[in-house]
Every structure is written in structure tokens, then in C-alpha cells.
Design a protein around this motif. Sequence first.
Motif, short mmCIF file in Angstrom:
data_model
loop_
_atom_site.label_atom_id
_atom_site.label_comp_id
_atom_site.label_asym_id
_atom_site.label_seq_id
_atom_site.Cartn_x
_atom_site.Cartn_y
_atom_site.Cartn_z
N UNK A 155 8.61 -19.35 -5.42
CA UNK A 155 8.98 -20.67 -4.89
C UNK A 155 8.21 -20.41 -3.16
N UNK A 156 7.89 -21.59 -2.67
CA UNK A 156 7.33 -21.39 -1.53
C UNK A 156 8.53 -21.01 -0.48
N UNK A 157 9.72 -21.45 -0.94
CA UNK A 157 10.99 -20.97 -0.19
C UNK A 157 11.06 -19.61 -0.15
N UNK A 158 10.89 -19.02 -1.43
CA UNK A 158 11.25 -17.39 -1.56
C UNK A 158 9.95 -16.82 -0.94
N UNK A 159 8.91 -17.25 -1.07
CA UNK A 159 7.64 -16.67 -0.36
C UNK A 159 7.71 -16.66 1.20
N UNK A 160 8.38 -17.64 1.80
CA UNK A 160 8.57 -17.84 3.03
C UNK A 160 9.63 -17.14 3.77
N UNK A 161 10.53 -16.63 2.75
CA UNK A 161 11.72 -15.50 3.23
C UNK A 161 11.26 -14.11 2.90
N UNK A 162 10.22 -13.95 2.30
CA UNK A 162 9.87 -12.53 2.10
C UNK A 162 9.16 -11.96 3.19
N UNK A 163 9.58 -10.74 3.44
CA UNK A 163 8.86 -9.74 4.50
C UNK A 163 7.70 -8.96 4.04
N UNK A 164 6.35 -9.22 4.55
CA UNK A 164 5.61 -8.60 3.91
C UNK A 164 5.03 -7.25 4.96
N UNK A 165 4.94 -6.18 4.63
CA UNK A 165 4.72 -4.98 5.58
C UNK A 165 3.26 -4.63 5.19
N UNK A 166 2.30 -4.90 6.10
CA UNK A 166 0.88 -4.05 5.83
C UNK A 166 0.99 -2.79 6.43
N UNK A 167 0.42 -1.89 5.61
CA UNK A 167 0.82 -0.40 5.73
C UNK A 167 -0.71 0.25 5.39
N UNK A 168 -1.56 0.25 6.09
CA UNK A 168 -2.63 1.06 5.51
C UNK A 168 -2.39 2.53 5.34
N UNK A 169 -2.63 2.86 4.10
CA UNK A 169 -2.11 4.21 3.71
C UNK A 169 -2.60 5.26 4.33
N UNK A 170 -3.70 5.37 4.96
CA UNK A 170 -4.49 6.43 5.97
C UNK A 170 -3.65 6.61 7.11
N UNK A 171 -2.78 5.40 7.59
CA UNK A 171 -1.92 5.68 8.76
C UNK A 171 -0.44 6.16 8.53
N UNK A 172 -0.10 6.21 7.44
CA UNK A 172 1.26 6.53 7.15
C UNK A 172 1.49 8.11 7.33
N UNK A 173 2.57 8.36 8.41
CA UNK A 173 2.79 9.68 8.53
C UNK A 173 1.70 10.80 9.01
#
Length: 251
Positions: A155-173
Motif C-alpha cells: 500500500x502507499x502507506x507501507x511504501x512510505x514507511x519502507x526505507x530504501x538503501x541505494x548501494x552501488x555494488x562496486x562501492x561496497x567494502x
Amino acid sequence: MARTPIIAGNWKMFKTVSEAVSFFNEVKGGAEVDGVESVICAPFTNLPALVEAAKGTKIAIGAQNLHFEDNGAYTGEISGVMLADLGVKYVIVGHSERRAYFGETDEIVNKKVVAAFKHGLTPILCVGEKLEEREAGETKNVCKVQTEGGLKGLSAEQAAKTVIAYEPIWAIGTGKSSTAGDAEDVIAYIREVVASLYDQATADAVRIQYGGSVKPANVQEYMGQANIDGALVGGASLEPASYIALVEGAK
Ligand SMILES: O=C[C@H](O)COP(=O)(O)O
């Protein structure tokens, strides 16, 4: 719209129970900053002790994965029912390491996001491109497909509560972080994707973190961007002083 910044440490497969508790005792107080949400996502084995230690503090405890079924013959798995029962508040879903090493598809990731909400857990939904996808100019398309896939059926309410993390894989670690400008560009685009799936109010409410070699020295640069609402941090979240500096840097 004002979104509360959120710093989440992802410990990955590090720390025993005693190490986790001693870390927590060192960050308590320092990593509790007004106006910033602070979350520690620890291995399953640490969760009961950390939830107990976090009582009465402003630090929330998160898991790094969950199974999408509530229970069943799934040897070695942990469900949302079990996490919620412990008092866990957040759960990372679809981290690129889970996608790469444990075969998690967008469909599985979506089932996990849905399961998290079913049990009152807030999912931190990870999206991000591989190096070859970036080089092929596919970054935004990959993020669009993963965002749409992950949020499917919410639902829109659930989507609004979701935290999205943008992680470019080449930048991880790797120590090779995305520039704040590039991260902002992709994150602003992910927000547009949320707006097109729902509406502008939902897109304005959803919090989107950047992840990938974030450390105390660069966190403020990311936080200074209009669309970046926090960070999902691996390596630099493992040391107490560094974790406190990350949370302070998100003010
Ligand atoms: O979940 C965290 C990310 O994978 C980033 O890890 P890192 O901060 O060690 O690059």
C-alpha cells in the motif's frame, strides 16, 4: 517535507554476543542524537542481547534477513514472526550480498518485504547496480526494476514507511564510494520511481539511504544532498567511535 535521517549499521557476519554487548555499551548515549534515527542490524545470534541492551535507549535493533514464510520446514531460516517476537524493529532485505551469494531474486525480496510488514517490521530494501551495469549506463534502469520489484503489492502507506538503501555494488567494502552528486542523482531518480508507482506524497515521505564505503569523513557530504536521508554502513559501523561519529554526522 522533513524526513528524519536514519543511520543504519550493517554488521554483516561480524561480532559475537559479548562483542555486540560491549559495542552497545560504548555507543549508548553517543549514538543517540535528537532528530536522527540510529539502527544496528546485527547477526541473528546477537539480537536478543541487543534488544535487551537497547531498552530505554533511542537505538533500534534490526536483523539482516528474514524468511518470507512465518514458519515451516526451512532449515536454518528465521522468520518475521520470530524477529517481531524478539522486539526487533528493522530488517534489511535484498542486500546485494544476499542477491549475489544466496540467489535472492526481486520476487523473493518482495515476499520478504511483504512478510516484514505483516509482522510490524520496517524493511530496509536494498537496491543498486553492479559495476558492469553502471558502465553500460544501466544504473537507473536496474534501480527502477529492483525498486518496483521490491515494493510490489505494498500500500502507499507501507511504501512510505519502507526505507530504501541505494548501494552501488562496486562501492561496497571497496573504499570506492560514489560521489555525493552521483548518489544524489540516482536517489532522486528512485524517488521519482516511487512517485510514479504511488504519488508525490508517498515519494516525499519515503526515506532513501546511500550505502557503499560511507565513513565519518564523508557522511556529511551525502547528508548534505536534498534526497539522501541517511546511510547504510558496513565496515565503518563496526567500531564504536566511528558509529557514533556517523550518527552525529547525520544531524
Ligand atoms: O550494508 C552495507 C553496505 O554493504 C556497505 O558496506 P561498506 O560500508 O562496508 O561499504
